[in-house]
Scaffold this active site. Structure first.
Site, PDB file in Angstrom:
ATOM      1  N   GLY A  67       0.802  -1.213   0.000  1.00 19.36           N
ATOM      2  CA  GLY A  67       0.000   0.000   0.000  1.00 19.36           C
ATOM      3  C   GLY A  67       0.833   1.260   0.000  1.00 19.36           C
ATOM      4  N   THR A  68       1.998   1.218   0.643  1.00 24.02           N
ATOM      5  CA  THR A  68       2.873   2.385   0.726  1.00 24.02           C
ATOM      6  C   THR A  68       4.173   2.182  -0.034  1.00 24.02           C
ATOM      7  OG1 THR A  68       1.985   2.912   2.928  1.00 24.02           O
ATOM      8  CG2 THR A  68       4.058   3.960   2.300  1.00 24.02           C
ATOM      9  N   THR A  93       1.371  -0.920   5.987  1.00 26.05           N
ATOM     10  CA  THR A  93       0.540   0.276   6.092  1.00 26.05           C
ATOM     11  C   THR A  93      -0.459   0.086   7.233  1.00 26.05           C
ATOM     12  OG1 THR A  93       0.772   0.599   3.706  1.00 26.05           O
ATOM     13  CG2 THR A  93      -0.974   1.836   4.821  1.00 26.05           C
ATOM     14  N   LYS A 137       8.551  -3.280  -2.794  1.00 26.48           N
ATOM     15  CA  LYS A 137       9.855  -3.885  -2.550  1.00 26.48           C
ATOM     16  C   LYS A 137      10.190  -4.860  -3.673  1.00 26.48           C
ATOM     17  CE  LYS A 137       7.610  -4.197   0.828  1.00 26.48           C
ATOM     18  NZ  LYS A 137       6.304  -3.613   1.250  1.00 26.48           N
ATOM     19  N   GLU A 181      -0.395 -12.648  -1.459  1.00 34.30           N
ATOM     20  CA  GLU A 181       0.600 -11.962  -0.627  1.00 34.30           C
ATOM     21  C   GLU A 181       0.920 -12.697   0.671  1.00 34.30           C
ATOM     22  OE1 GLU A 181      -0.586  -8.247   1.399  1.00 34.30           O
ATOM     23  OE2 GLU A 181      -2.506  -8.461   0.351  1.00 34.30           O
ATOM     24  N   GLY A 238       2.049   1.188   9.980  1.00 28.72           N
ATOM     25  CA  GLY A 238       2.963   2.196   9.458  1.00 28.72           C
ATOM     26  C   GLY A 238       2.242   3.396   8.876  1.00 28.72           C
ATOM     27  N   GLY A 239       1.095   3.157   8.262  1.00 24.15           N
ATOM     28  CA  GLY A 239       0.303   4.260   7.728  1.00 24.15           C
ATOM     29  C   GLY A 239      -0.170   5.190   8.826  1.00 24.15           C
ATOM     30  N   THR A 240      -0.464   4.633   9.986  1.00 18.42           N
ATOM     31  CA  THR A 240      -0.872   5.427  11.147  1.00 18.42           C
ATOM     32  C   THR A 240       0.279   6.308  11.621  1.00 18.42           C
ATOM     33  OG1 THR A 240      -2.229   3.534  11.801  1.00 18.42           O
ATOM     34  CG2 THR A 240      -1.965   5.298  13.415  1.00 18.42           C
ATOM     35  N   ILE A 241       1.471   5.727  11.668  1.00 19.15           N
ATOM     36  CA  ILE A 241       2.650   6.502  12.071  1.00 19.15           C
ATOM     37  C   ILE A 241       2.844   7.695  11.149  1.00 19.15           C
ATOM     38  CG2 ILE A 241       5.179   6.469  12.215  1.00 19.15           C
ATOM     39  CD1 ILE A 241       4.981   3.593  13.214  1.00 19.15           C
TER      40      ILE A 241
END
Length: 276
Positions: A11-12, A105, A15, A76, A127-130
């Site tokens: 999503g972000t 994310t 890789k 995934e 990670g999206g929250t961060i």
């Protein structure tokens, strides 16, 4: 010589895992919304003929690449498990049953029993929250800028701990545990800076993710929790939060060196083995 690569289009971040000229496992990383940069990099790698794609944005990327490369798709979660198993072997771990917490994310949590996986659950906190809260609260919107500031930040001026509530009275649980993330920001005048805010954001995310992982592990009486995901990459502050909380609950936390690339590694291995 024709080659194969594995791509995990998240999503972000997107890789890429591949073997370089010396047959060494190598990685590349791009923001998923920078598809032009991804395509430009692929064009420069003239030997690439086959790509195994996994991840939430796999379909979007596949549409852009299908005319130029042979595309193999992979679920995934399957890709991640293949990658994690490979890394565990490389790092000399002998673990068959564990909880796998993937902090991307958002956060996805699975039970792993040998080569079988069962989705336990997940949370939108990750990670999206961060990055979202970091942007809203400090106007810093690059992960690479967040990490060094977090290292020098303190949560003491923003989080309410159990000790803050009980004062000098004996509390029923550890005084150092968080009673309310960001609770002091609403109740008292406190001196804090951007580094403190960023450290507290990571504390919030780390504790939520760990608490959920611990609940799942306890339900099935599983001792080991493996934490992976790009959010943990070079993020010692977040790793320490997760590690200390996990150990406090008598579980064993494991952080894999290339855990953030496990999906791409799994995609590469799947396509390579299928080809051979």
């Amino acid at each position: 010589m024709e080659s194969t690569i594995g791509i995990d289009a998240g999503g972000t971040l997107t890789k890429i895992a591949y073997l370089n000229e010396k047959k060494k496992l190598t990685f590349e990383k791009f923001y998923s919304n920078e598809q032009d940069k991804i395509i430009d990099w692929l064009k420069k790698q003239t030997s690439i003929k086959q790509i195994c794609i996994t991840g939430g944005k796999a379909k979007q990327l596949q549409q852009l690449l299908s005319d130029s490369y042979k595309i193999v798709e992979l679920n995934e979660f399957e890709a991640t498990l293949v990658g994690v198993r490979y890394i565990l072997k490389e790092e000399k771990y002998d673990i068959n049953n564990f909880v796998l917490t993937n902090i991307g994310t958002g956060t996805s949590i699975h039970y792993i029993y040998n080569d079988r996986y069962i989705r336990a659950g997940g949370t939108g906190v990750g990670g999206g929250t961060i990055m979202g809260l970091s942007k809203l609260l400090t106007n810093i919107d690059h992960f690479e800028d967040v990490i060094p500031l977090t290292k020098v930040g303190s949560r003491k001026g923003l989080d309410i701990t159990v000790g803050d509530i009980y004062g000098g009275i004996l509390s029923p649980i550890d005084n150092s545990l968080t009673a309310s993330n960001f609770g002091k920001a609403a109740t008292i005048e406190s001196n804090y800076n951007n580094s403190d805010i960023l450290a507290t954001v990571q504390g919030l995310v780390g504790e939520v993710v760990t608490a959920l992982s611990l609940q799942f592990a306890e339900t099935k009486n599983i001792d080991h929790i493996i934490y992976i995901g790009s959010t943990l990459c070079n993020n010692i502050h977040l790793q320490n939060i997760i590690s200390s909380y996990t150990k406090y609950q008598n579980k064993t936390p494991i952080f894999l060196r290339d855990g953030g690339n496990s999906g791409a590694i799994g995609a590469l291995l799947y396509a390579t083995n299928k080809k051979s």
